[in-house]
Design a protein around this motif. Sequence first.
Motif, PDB file in Angstrom:
ATOM      1  N   ASP A 112       0.832  -1.197   0.000  1.00 13.07           N
ATOM      2  CA  ASP A 112       0.000   0.000   0.000  1.00 13.07           C
ATOM      3  C   ASP A 112       0.874   1.258   0.000  1.00 13.07           C
ATOM      4  O   ASP A 112       2.002   1.225   0.490  1.00 13.07           O
ATOM      5  CB  ASP A 112      -0.848  -0.013   1.276  1.00 13.07           C
ATOM      6  N   ASP A 113       0.353   2.347  -0.541  1.00 13.85           N
ATOM      7  CA  ASP A 113       1.036   3.650  -0.517  1.00 13.85           C
ATOM      8  C   ASP A 113       2.447   3.546  -1.086  1.00 13.85           C
ATOM      9  O   ASP A 113       3.374   4.196  -0.593  1.00 13.85           O
ATOM     10  CB  ASP A 113       1.111   4.210   0.916  1.00 13.85           C
ATOM     11  N   GLU A 169      -3.903   4.334  -6.883  1.00 15.71           N
ATOM     12  CA  GLU A 169      -4.861   4.834  -5.895  1.00 15.71           C
ATOM     13  C   GLU A 169      -5.164   6.305  -6.145  1.00 15.71           C
ATOM     14  O   GLU A 169      -4.336   7.024  -6.701  1.00 15.71           O
ATOM     15  CB  GLU A 169      -4.257   4.770  -4.492  1.00 15.71           C
TER      16      GLU A 169
HETATM   17 MG    MG Z   1      -3.061   3.571   0.111  1.00 14.47          MG
END
Ligand code: MG
Length: 285
Positions: free
Chosen positions: A181-182, A238
């Motif tokens: 994530d990220d 995202e």
């Molecule tokens: Mg994220």
Amino acid sequence: SAKNSGRQCFRFFTKTMQESATQRMRLTTDLRHAIRQNQLHVYYQPILDLRQNHFYKAEALLRWQHPELGFVSPAEFIPIAEDTGMIHAIGDWVFMQTLEQIKSCQTVLGQSVQISVNKSPVQFLEDRGDQHHWLELMNEANISGESIVIEITEGVLINNDVRVSHSLLQCRDAGIQVAIDDFGTGYSSLSYLKKFHVDYLKIDQSFTQSLKLDSSEFALCEAIIVMAHKLGMQVIAEGVETEEQLTILKQMDCDFAQGYLLSRPIPADQLMTFLRHNNPSVPNA
Ligand code: MG
Ligand code: C2E
Ligand code: MG
Ligand code: MG
């Protein structure tokens, strides 16, 4: 005088700090009852497959509707849940909700769906058997691992912790996929990508949102996508908010997109409707 303004500054910061400490104490107390009092809800944000042009993926995102304070952001209460150990119970609860959601989607749509769940570093590092428990819940619900993705941040992987690698191997054995994530906001070293098996990189929204031809974000996104594909991973962008961003991502051969342009995170019942209306091949069951 300088002395006076210095004192004012000091007073200002103290007051703010006191307020946030008070707020935090209140949230800590209230969070303990939030599950039992039905204040927590799992929302789902659909993820678009850019090649097939369909939505059979979504991310589970926790929501807290506080009776007096209204909506409290997970960015505010997840750290509290982590510090107090409540993240274990809350994380288990999110996982159970997600299993139910996967089951009902598959029943109603007659299609397999894949839902990703965020897993906090604390759930890996404080050993309460979370991972084992999740696998049990999955088996009890008769859901296969392929329907689940676990989202972790880069920080979890950089120390090469045996508890983390053990958990991830267990996931892999069960067919559960792993997403970073990220991606891009954490650590500059990429060496962990060869040590651990990772299925997806999620490009952080700070990159996606600044995507313009000739921008450095453009070069970075393109490089991330090429690297991911060479290493056998797929990429989810995202925070996609504009048609322009979506077009650029498609041209870059990005695999999946998630963001307000496509859908905000929505409650469970709305997810079903969304999937039914946005997936052309689904029969109107
Ligand atoms: Mg994220
Ligand atoms: P995340 O996992 O990176 O989730 C993506 C965040 O971006 C979500 O914020 C989502 O609502 C938001 N988002 C999605 N599309 C857009 C867009 O187009 N524009 C903008 N500006 N934002 C977008 P949210 O729901 O507030 O969650 C914040 C963070 O809280 C998550 O970041 C995740 O780290 C954490 N979190 C949420 N639910 C859980 C959970 O069940 N367990 C754990 N451990 N953490 C969670
Ligand atoms: Mg996430
Ligand atoms: Mg985040």
